[in-house]
Design an enzyme around this catalytic site. Structure first.
Site, mmCIF file in Angstrom:
data_model
loop_
_atom_site.group_PDB
_atom_site.id
_atom_site.type_symbol
_atom_site.label_atom_id
_atom_site.label_comp_id
_atom_site.label_asym_id
_atom_site.label_seq_id
_atom_site.Cartn_x
_atom_site.Cartn_y
_atom_site.Cartn_z
ATOM 1 N N ASP A 188 -6.227 -29.664 12.114
ATOM 2 C CA ASP A 188 -5.534 -28.957 11.038
ATOM 3 C C ASP A 188 -4.094 -28.691 11.414
ATOM 4 O O ASP A 188 -3.812 -28.203 12.520
ATOM 5 C CB ASP A 188 -6.212 -27.591 10.798
ATOM 6 C CG ASP A 188 -7.073 -27.582 9.554
ATOM 7 O OD1 ASP A 188 -6.913 -28.468 8.687
ATOM 8 O OD2 ASP A 188 -7.918 -26.673 9.440
ATOM 9 N N LYS A 223 -4.899 -32.819 9.170
ATOM 10 C CA LYS A 223 -5.292 -32.355 7.825
ATOM 11 C C LYS A 223 -4.257 -31.337 7.356
ATOM 12 O O LYS A 223 -3.845 -30.463 8.117
ATOM 13 C CB LYS A 223 -6.690 -31.742 7.844
ATOM 14 C CG LYS A 223 -7.101 -31.135 6.486
ATOM 15 C CD LYS A 223 -8.586 -30.874 6.377
ATOM 16 C CE LYS A 223 -9.083 -29.576 6.953
ATOM 17 N NZ LYS A 223 -8.450 -28.352 6.391
ATOM 18 N N GLU A 271 -12.825 -27.589 -1.095
ATOM 19 C CA GLU A 271 -13.446 -26.327 -0.674
ATOM 20 C C GLU A 271 -13.699 -25.426 -1.876
ATOM 21 O O GLU A 271 -12.790 -25.156 -2.679
ATOM 22 C CB GLU A 271 -12.524 -25.619 0.344
ATOM 23 C CG GLU A 271 -13.114 -24.311 0.848
ATOM 24 C CD GLU A 271 -12.439 -23.783 2.109
ATOM 25 O OE1 GLU A 271 -11.610 -24.492 2.708
ATOM 26 O OE2 GLU A 271 -12.762 -22.643 2.502
ATOM 27 N N ASP A 297 -8.063 -24.750 11.381
ATOM 28 C CA ASP A 297 -7.256 -23.541 11.625
ATOM 29 C C ASP A 297 -8.116 -22.295 11.419
ATOM 30 O O ASP A 297 -7.649 -21.171 11.644
ATOM 31 C CB ASP A 297 -5.976 -23.523 10.787
ATOM 32 C CG ASP A 297 -6.234 -23.561 9.299
ATOM 33 O OD1 ASP A 297 -7.408 -23.666 8.898
ATOM 34 O OD2 ASP A 297 -5.257 -23.477 8.521
ATOM 35 N N SER A 298 -9.394 -22.504 11.061
ATOM 36 C CA SER A 298 -10.359 -21.396 11.072
ATOM 37 C C SER A 298 -10.521 -20.869 12.500
ATOM 38 O O SER A 298 -11.126 -19.805 12.699
ATOM 39 C CB SER A 298 -11.707 -21.837 10.495
ATOM 40 O OG SER A 298 -12.131 -23.050 11.081
ATOM 41 N N GLU A 355 -3.208 -28.771 3.847
ATOM 42 C CA GLU A 355 -3.692 -28.162 2.611
ATOM 43 C C GLU A 355 -2.660 -28.341 1.502
ATOM 44 O O GLU A 355 -1.485 -27.998 1.688
ATOM 45 C CB GLU A 355 -3.947 -26.665 2.817
ATOM 46 C CG GLU A 355 -5.069 -26.383 3.800
ATOM 47 C CD GLU A 355 -5.358 -24.886 3.955
ATOM 48 O OE1 GLU A 355 -4.764 -24.069 3.232
ATOM 49 O OE2 GLU A 355 -6.190 -24.557 4.815
HETATM 50 O O1 KIV Z 1 -10.236 -24.676 9.033
HETATM 51 C C1 KIV Z 1 -11.348 -25.039 8.620
HETATM 52 O O2 KIV Z 1 -12.384 -24.707 9.202
HETATM 53 C C2 KIV Z 1 -11.397 -25.843 7.414
HETATM 54 C C3 KIV Z 1 -12.741 -26.137 6.844
HETATM 55 C C4 KIV Z 1 -13.270 -24.950 6.167
HETATM 56 C C5 KIV Z 1 -12.730 -27.325 5.961
HETATM 57 O O3 KIV Z 1 -10.393 -26.226 6.907
#
Ligand code: KIV
Length: 271
Positions: free
Chosen positions: A90, A120, A189, A51-52, A122
């Site tokens: 994500d 994934k 992280e 989600d980055s 969080e």
């Molecule tokens: O969204 C992302 O890029 C991440 C990584 C930093 C692990 O969750």
């Protein structure tokens, strides 16, 4: 890009075998077809459609604004490019925190509409019901603890997490709970390296670090950061393997000059 049937796909089982044998796992993010194809061919084990993308692709300050539909668009582009890497997607902010039914529906949409291989999420104990429900549907889940950017407004800062004993103990408790519940791997992280080592030794599943030292089972970085494309992000944990941003600027400036000077296209570049 055609699918190469000779390439053996990395699976969640491959990652577990790698941990068992002490082989390190290399993971990177990708958000589009072209970059994902390059990453996949380079032998990266896991591609995270992070989600980055909210920051890197859309220019938002945080990961919070990206939507489930937008993540699905990015993830389906990445999946089309990958022959070997395991693709993890994500679950964006707001797509799983409400309740476990909403979480399952979001995870099912991701799996159906993208062709990705895992999701994934969080968080630890507070989202365990959602994780269990997603796992019950046969969807592999990767956990994410430590600095969890979707909670940035609760933390108030992107600094190292779990430096104090109480938070460190809670993190170990959460990691064990995620592993025991059936998560196939956990991302840690920005936490102290010694704590990450303790976690990797305490759980049977692979632990992938970002800013968590090298005593874990693998590493993940944001692709555009490690290639030197993004600007102004220089945390201690980030190693830049290239300076593509500078190289791109040089190439683009040369193009502008060539167009202005009527040097491009030349005779061989026209019909
Ligand atoms: O969204 C992302 O890029 C991440 C990584 C930093 C692990 O969750």
């Amino acid at each position: 890009m055609s699918v190469n049937k000779d390439v053996r796909r990395v699976t969640t089982h491959t990652l577990q075998e790698m941990k068992n044998k002490g082989e390190k796992i290399a993971m990177l993010t990708a958000y589009d077809y072209t970059m994902a194809g390059i990453v996949d061919k380079a032998g990266i084990d896991v591609i995270l459609v992070g989600d980055s993308a909210s920051n890197v692709m859309a220019g938002h300050e945080t990961t919070l604004p990206i939507t489930l539909d937008q993540m699905i668009y990015h993830a389906s582009s990445v999946v089309r490019a990958c022959n070997r890497s395991l693709v993890v997607v994500d679950m964006p902010f707001g797509s799983y925190q409400g309740n476990s039914k909403e979480a399952l529906n979001s995870a099912i949409r991701i799996m159906k509409e993208t062709g990705g291989h895992a999701v994934k999420l969080e968080g630890g104990e507070e989202i365990i019901e959602s994780i269990k429900r997603i796992l019950t549907a046969g969807i592999p889940v990767m956990g994410h603890l430590g600095l969890t950017p979707q909670s940035i407004y609760k933390f108030g800062t992107y600094q190292v997490r779990a430096k104090e004993e109480e938070e460190a103990e809670r993190l170990i408790h959460d990691a064990k709970m995620l592993a025991d519940s059936g998560c196939f791997a956990i991302v840690l992280e920005k936490i102290p390296a010694q704590l990450a080592k303790r976690v990797a030794e305490s759980v049977h599943v692979p632990v992938i670090g970002i800013g968590a030292g090298n005593q874990v089972d693998g590493q993940v970085l944001v692709l555009h950061d490690m290639l030197g494309i993004t600007e102004g992000f220089t945390p201690r944990f980030l190693r830049k393997y290239a300076n593509l941003g500078e190289q791109m600027t040089t190439a683009l400036e040369q193009y502008v000059a060539d167009v202005r000077n009527v040097d491009f296209p030349n005779e061989k570049e026209q019909y």
